[in-house]
Design a protein around this motif. Structure first.
Motif, PDB file in Angstrom:
ATOM      1  N   ALA A   5       0.826  -1.206   0.000  1.00  0.00           N
ATOM      2  CA  ALA A   5       0.000   0.000   0.000  1.00  0.00           C
ATOM      3  C   ALA A   5       0.865   1.263   0.000  1.00  0.00           C
ATOM      4  CB  ALA A   5      -0.936  -0.001   1.192  1.00  0.00           C
ATOM      5  N   SER A   6       2.087   1.175   0.511  1.00  0.00           N
ATOM      6  CA  SER A   6       2.952   2.354   0.558  1.00  0.00           C
ATOM      7  C   SER A   6       3.839   2.463  -0.673  1.00  0.00           C
ATOM      8  CB  SER A   6       3.814   2.320   1.828  1.00  0.00           C
ATOM      9  OG  SER A   6       4.716   1.227   1.768  1.00  0.00           O
ATOM     10  N   GLU A   7       3.758   1.466  -1.566  1.00  0.00           N
ATOM     11  CA  GLU A   7       4.541   1.505  -2.786  1.00  0.00           C
ATOM     12  C   GLU A   7       3.814   2.306  -3.850  1.00  0.00           C
ATOM     13  OE1 GLU A   7       5.088  -2.631  -3.663  1.00  0.00           O
ATOM     14  OE2 GLU A   7       6.778  -2.807  -2.290  1.00  0.00           O
ATOM     15  N   LEU A   8       4.574   3.091  -4.581  1.00  0.00           N
ATOM     16  CA  LEU A   8       4.005   3.934  -5.623  1.00  0.00           C
ATOM     17  C   LEU A   8       4.581   3.546  -6.974  1.00  0.00           C
ATOM     18  CD1 LEU A   8       4.468   7.290  -3.709  1.00  0.00           C
ATOM     19  CD2 LEU A   8       2.320   6.071  -4.020  1.00  0.00           C
ATOM     20  N   PHE A  33      18.977   9.737  -6.761  1.00  0.00           N
ATOM     21  CA  PHE A  33      18.138   9.279  -5.652  1.00  0.00           C
ATOM     22  C   PHE A  33      19.004   9.009  -4.427  1.00  0.00           C
ATOM     23  CE2 PHE A  33      15.045   8.557  -8.950  1.00  0.00           C
ATOM     24  CZ  PHE A  33      13.824   8.736  -8.306  1.00  0.00           C
ATOM     25  N   ALA A  34      18.422   9.228  -3.262  1.00  0.00           N
ATOM     26  CA  ALA A  34      19.152   9.005  -2.009  1.00  0.00           C
ATOM     27  C   ALA A  34      19.255   7.523  -1.681  1.00  0.00           C
ATOM     28  CB  ALA A  34      18.466   9.743  -0.862  1.00  0.00           C
ATOM     29  N   GLY A  35      18.463   6.721  -2.336  1.00  0.00           N
ATOM     30  CA  GLY A  35      18.504   5.270  -2.167  1.00  0.00           C
ATOM     31  C   GLY A  35      18.293   4.615  -3.516  1.00  0.00           C
ATOM     32  N   GLU A  36      18.484   3.323  -3.558  1.00  0.00           N
ATOM     33  CA  GLU A  36      18.278   2.603  -4.809  1.00  0.00           C
ATOM     34  C   GLU A  36      16.783   2.488  -5.083  1.00  0.00           C
ATOM     35  OE1 GLU A  36      19.336  -1.724  -6.712  1.00  0.00           O
ATOM     36  OE2 GLU A  36      20.650  -0.888  -5.181  1.00  0.00           O
ATOM     37  N   VAL A  46       9.398   0.748  -8.243  1.00  0.00           N
ATOM     38  CA  VAL A  46       8.503   0.928  -7.101  1.00  0.00           C
ATOM     39  C   VAL A  46       9.123   1.992  -6.207  1.00  0.00           C
ATOM     40  CG1 VAL A  46       7.471  -0.190  -5.091  1.00  0.00           C
ATOM     41  CG2 VAL A  46       7.761  -1.482  -7.205  1.00  0.00           C
ATOM     42  N   TYR A  47       8.351   3.029  -5.922  1.00  0.00           N
ATOM     43  CA  TYR A  47       8.843   4.155  -5.134  1.00  0.00           C
ATOM     44  C   TYR A  47       8.167   4.184  -3.771  1.00  0.00           C
ATOM     45  CZ  TYR A  47      10.492   5.673  -9.706  1.00  0.00           C
ATOM     46  OH  TYR A  47      11.119   5.738 -10.921  1.00  0.00           O
ATOM     47  N   SER A  48       8.869   4.747  -2.814  1.00  0.00           N
ATOM     48  CA  SER A  48       8.337   4.910  -1.460  1.00  0.00           C
ATOM     49  C   SER A  48       7.995   6.377  -1.223  1.00  0.00           C
ATOM     50  CB  SER A  48       9.387   4.474  -0.434  1.00  0.00           C
ATOM     51  OG  SER A  48      10.495   5.364  -0.452  1.00  0.00           O
ATOM     52  N   ASP A  51      11.107   8.322  -1.250  1.00  0.00           N
ATOM     53  CA  ASP A  51      11.583   8.651  -2.591  1.00  0.00           C
ATOM     54  C   ASP A  51      10.912   9.917  -3.108  1.00  0.00           C
ATOM     55  OD1 ASP A  51      13.305   6.404  -2.828  1.00  0.00           O
ATOM     56  OD2 ASP A  51      11.631   5.151  -3.509  1.00  0.00           O
ATOM     57  N   VAL A  52       9.609  10.031  -2.873  1.00  0.00           N
ATOM     58  CA  VAL A  52       8.866  11.217  -3.317  1.00  0.00           C
ATOM     59  C   VAL A  52       9.356  12.450  -2.565  1.00  0.00           C
ATOM     60  CG1 VAL A  52       6.583  12.308  -3.446  1.00  0.00           C
ATOM     61  CG2 VAL A  52       6.855   9.885  -4.031  1.00  0.00           C
ATOM     62  N   GLU A  53       9.560  12.319  -1.269  1.00  0.00           N
ATOM     63  CA  GLU A  53      10.079  13.444  -0.485  1.00  0.00           C
ATOM     64  C   GLU A  53      11.454  13.857  -1.014  1.00  0.00           C
ATOM     65  OE1 GLU A  53      11.294  14.518   4.133  1.00  0.00           O
ATOM     66  OE2 GLU A  53      10.026  12.781   3.746  1.00  0.00           O
TER      67      GLU A  53
END
Length: 136
Positions: A5-8, A33-36, A46-48, A51-53
């Motif tokens: 549900a938290s994946e975008l 990106f700050a992470g992979e 798949v983004y968290s 990632d959006v922030e």
């Protein structure tokens, strides 16, 4: 909230940030990106929420004139984790100085524009016709 549900999806991130799919892929290729960026079982990105922030930070950095190379360096430092905060701070302070200088330049430009707006408003309010910039 479940992990799924938290994946975008890339489309959802585009909708939230206003960035194009092409730009998101570019940011990933460029290491911004700050992470992979994770992939689902089908290989789709798949983004968290994080990632959006992070993308929102990157968008502000870019809008302020920060070069992609500097954002990349900052992202590298973040990925490295704790222990390099003093380097990150130095990088941000240097860019802040550039932004402050640019704001001063733009403020000076705005003063000239405001002056000329006033001249034209006064000129037109008095019913004067003619080009204020042309030869006499």
């Amino acid at each position: 909230m479940t992990a799924a549900a938290s994946e975008l999806t890339i489309g959802q991130v585009c909708a939230r940030t206003g960035l194009s799919v092409h730009t998101l892929r570019l940011y990933e290729r460029e290491g911004l990106f700050a992470g992979e960026v994770r992939r689902d079982g089908r290989g789709r990105r798949v983004y968290s929420a994080w990632d959006v922030e992070w993308l929102e930070y990157c968008m502000r950095f870019r809008a302020s004139g920060m070069p992609l190379a500097t954002i990349r360096r900052f992202a590298e430092l973040v990925r490295q984790g704790v222990g390099n905060e003093h380097i990150r701070l130095k990088l941000l302070r240097e860019h802040r100085d550039v932004v402050v200088e640019r704001i001063a330049e733009l403020s000076a430009c705005l003063e000239v524009i405001d002056f000329k707006v006033g001249v034209y408003e006064e000129h037109l309010a008095q019913g004067n016709a003619g080009d204020l910039w042309g030869p006499p």
